[in-house]
Scaffold this motif. Sequence first.
Motif, mmCIF file in Angstrom:
data_model
loop_
_atom_site.group_PDB
_atom_site.id
_atom_site.type_symbol
_atom_site.label_atom_id
_atom_site.label_comp_id
_atom_site.label_asym_id
_atom_site.label_seq_id
_atom_site.Cartn_x
_atom_site.Cartn_y
_atom_site.Cartn_z
ATOM 1 N N SER A 187 8.568 3.944 -5.339
ATOM 2 C CA SER A 187 7.603 5.007 -5.658
ATOM 3 C C SER A 187 8.084 5.839 -6.833
ATOM 4 C CB SER A 187 7.403 5.944 -4.457
ATOM 5 O OG SER A 187 6.766 5.258 -3.423
ATOM 6 N N VAL A 237 2.178 1.870 -3.467
ATOM 7 C CA VAL A 237 1.143 2.364 -4.384
ATOM 8 C C VAL A 237 0.841 3.842 -4.100
ATOM 9 C CG1 VAL A 237 -1.284 2.145 -5.047
ATOM 10 C CG2 VAL A 237 0.120 0.096 -4.794
ATOM 11 N N THR A 268 0.838 -1.206 0.000
ATOM 12 C CA THR A 268 0.000 0.000 0.000
ATOM 13 C C THR A 268 0.871 1.253 0.000
ATOM 14 O OG1 THR A 268 -1.558 -1.240 1.370
ATOM 15 C CG2 THR A 268 -1.974 1.111 1.143
#
Lengths: 158, 186
Positions: free
Chosen positions: B156, A70, A67
Motif C-alpha cells: 500500500s 488497492v 482488493t
Amino acid sequence: MNNQITSDEFNPDYKVSSDFSIIKNIPFLLVGVVFGITLVKAEVVSWFRIQEMFRFDSFHMYGVIGTAVVVGMISVAIIKRFKMKTIQGEEIKIEPKKFSISQIFGGLIFGIGWAFTGACPGPLFALVGSGFAILFVSLLSAIIGTLVYGIFKDKLPH
Amino acid sequence: MIEFLSKPWPWYVAGILFGIAVPALLLIGNKTFGVSSSLRHICAACLPERFTYFSYNWKKETWNLFFITGIILGGFIAGYFLKNLAPPEIAAHTKQVLAQQGISDFNHLFPVELFNFKSLFTFKGFILMIVGGFMVGFGTRYAGGCTSGHSIMGLSNLQWPSLVATICFMVGGFVATWFILPYLLN
C-alpha cells in the motif's frame, strides 16, 4: 505491571506513559475485532483456501489480498496527498522498508510455513479465538520461532 | 443482514475491510498495519533483557497487543455467534488433488484428520503444526513482516522490499505445496 508503569512515569525519557491506557487502546482493539471477524467470515483462516491459492485453483485469496492492497494504496495516497493528520493532530509518518537479503530468506521460510499450517500470524490468532485449541500449538510454536530468530539474529545473513 | 452475517463473505468484502484497516490505524494513532511484530513484543514482554532483539521498550507497542487481542476476540465472535454454517466451498481440482494425497474430510476449515492433538507427534502432524508454526514465527520476523505488514501495508505504501518479500512468501508456498506436501502427505 503496575510497578513498571510507575517507574516509567518517573523516567523523563518515557514520554507517553499513557501507552498502557485502556481507553486509548480500545480503537486498536476494535480494528482487530473487525479484522478477526473478517478473517473467519471470508474463510481466510481456512487451510483449504490457502491450498487453493497456492495451487492457482481459486481466485478467492488473490481477490482478498488484491482488493486490500488497492484500497490500502488509494488510502495511503490520499493521506499523503492531503497531508492528513491523526485524530490527535499528529503528522502521519510511515517508516520506509529497507531492503535486505533477510526479506528473501525470511520470506521463503515463512511461505513454506504458511503452506504447512495454512495460516499466517493473523489467522493463527483468529483460529485460537474461534476455539480451535490445536492451532494454539502452532501459535506457541510461532512464538518460539520468533524467540529462536531473536537469539540467533546476529549469526544470520541480513 | 442476518443472512449476510451467517453466510461466508465474498473476497471483495474482506479485501475492502482489510484495506480500510491501513488508513484506520494510521488515522487513529500513526500505527502501521502488521500482525507478526506482536510475536516479537510477546517475547520481549516475557524475557529478561538479555538479547538485543528483545530489549526495547515493548510497552510503547502496547497498541499492537490490543490489536491482536482484538483479532482473537473477533475470531471468537465469528466462530461462536456468526459461524459460517457450511464448510468452505473448495475448488474441485484442489479437493481432487488433496483426496489423492489422502485427505478425505473437507467438512471443516482445515483437515481435522491431520490437525488434531493425537497426530501432533506423528511425523506429518509434527511437520505441519509444529515445524510449520515455527517457520511462520521465524520467517516473518526474519523477513520483517508477514502478509499484513509486507503484502498489505508495505505494498500500500509502494515499498519495493515488501514486493520482494511478498514474492518470496508465494514462492515458499508454491515450493511447499507442489514439492513438499505431496511427499509428506502420501
